[in-house]
Design a protein around this motif. Structure first.
Motif, PDB file in Angstrom:
ATOM      1  N   LEU A  63       0.030   5.160  -1.540  1.00 42.11           N
ATOM      2  CA  LEU A  63      -0.845   6.339  -1.598  1.00 42.11           C
ATOM      3  C   LEU A  63      -0.234   7.507  -0.824  1.00 42.11           C
ATOM      4  N   TYR A  68      -1.650  11.248  -0.715  1.00 38.38           N
ATOM      5  CA  TYR A  68      -2.982  10.960  -0.179  1.00 38.38           C
ATOM      6  C   TYR A  68      -2.846  10.547   1.283  1.00 38.38           C
ATOM      7  N   LEU A 166      -1.409   1.464  -9.190  1.00 36.65           N
ATOM      8  CA  LEU A 166      -1.474   2.914  -8.997  1.00 36.65           C
ATOM      9  C   LEU A 166      -0.777   3.715 -10.095  1.00 36.65           C
TER      10      LEU A 166
END
Length: 174
Positions: A63, A68, A166
């Motif tokens: 991430l 993120y 992801l």
């Protein structure tokens, strides 16, 4: 350097194993508004503490590489659950009829499963909007699981699972 090579080799080796992922999401969600995340405080992955740490580390790294950030005031929360199961064995029964000229024949074959049953693990990733407590994205992964795998192989498997999971986040909305 040697450890990095071994880890990359394990990732490639593990990526050859079958990891299946299904995605679902709320198509009205504005995925561009999400920049920060955290985990539910009561997350119970259903895995050992060491495997949970490996999974969280792989997810955090992936991430972060996508932009993120972990935050105490996140835009969304992540919940993770897993289930271990025995995979179905591949036994089959086949019936056939055929002939040449005036001769007609038939046959019956039965496939018998050989070897041990394989363990599988399903991991469910739920992404929940913090502001309205609504699920907006979900991925369900299914992969092989070996109880006696080394820590390096387990880490490589979790990295491969997270990468595949992801690939669908954020979804390409058309």
């Amino acid at each position: 350097m040697k450890k990095l090579f071994i880890l990359l080799f394990l990732i490639v080796l593990t990526s050859c194993s079958s990891i299946y992922v299904n995605y679902d999401y709320d198509k009205t969600t504005n995925f561009k508004s999400y920049k920060t995340y955290n985990y539910f405080s009561d997350v119970n992955t259903g895995m050992s503490e060491l495997d949970s740490k490996r999974l969280f580390k792989a997810l955090d790294s992936a991430l972060l590489s996508r932009g993120y950030m972990v935050s105490e005031t996140p835009d969304f929360l992540i919940d993770i659950k897993s289930i271990e199961f025995q995979q179905a064995r591949g036994s089959t029964v086949g019936v056939g009829v055929g002939g040449v000229g005036n001769n007609v024949g038939g046959g019956l074959s039965i496939g018998l499963p050989i070897g041990q049953t394989k363990l599988g693990r399903e991991i469910i990733f739920d992404f929940v909007d913090e502001s309205n407590d609504a699920l907006f994205w979900q991925a369900v992964s299914e992969s092989n699981f070996k109880l006696n795998a080394s820590p390096e192989k387990r880490e490589a498997l979790f990295i491969a699972i997270v990468e595949k999971v992801l690939k669908g986040f954020p979804p390409e909305i058309k």
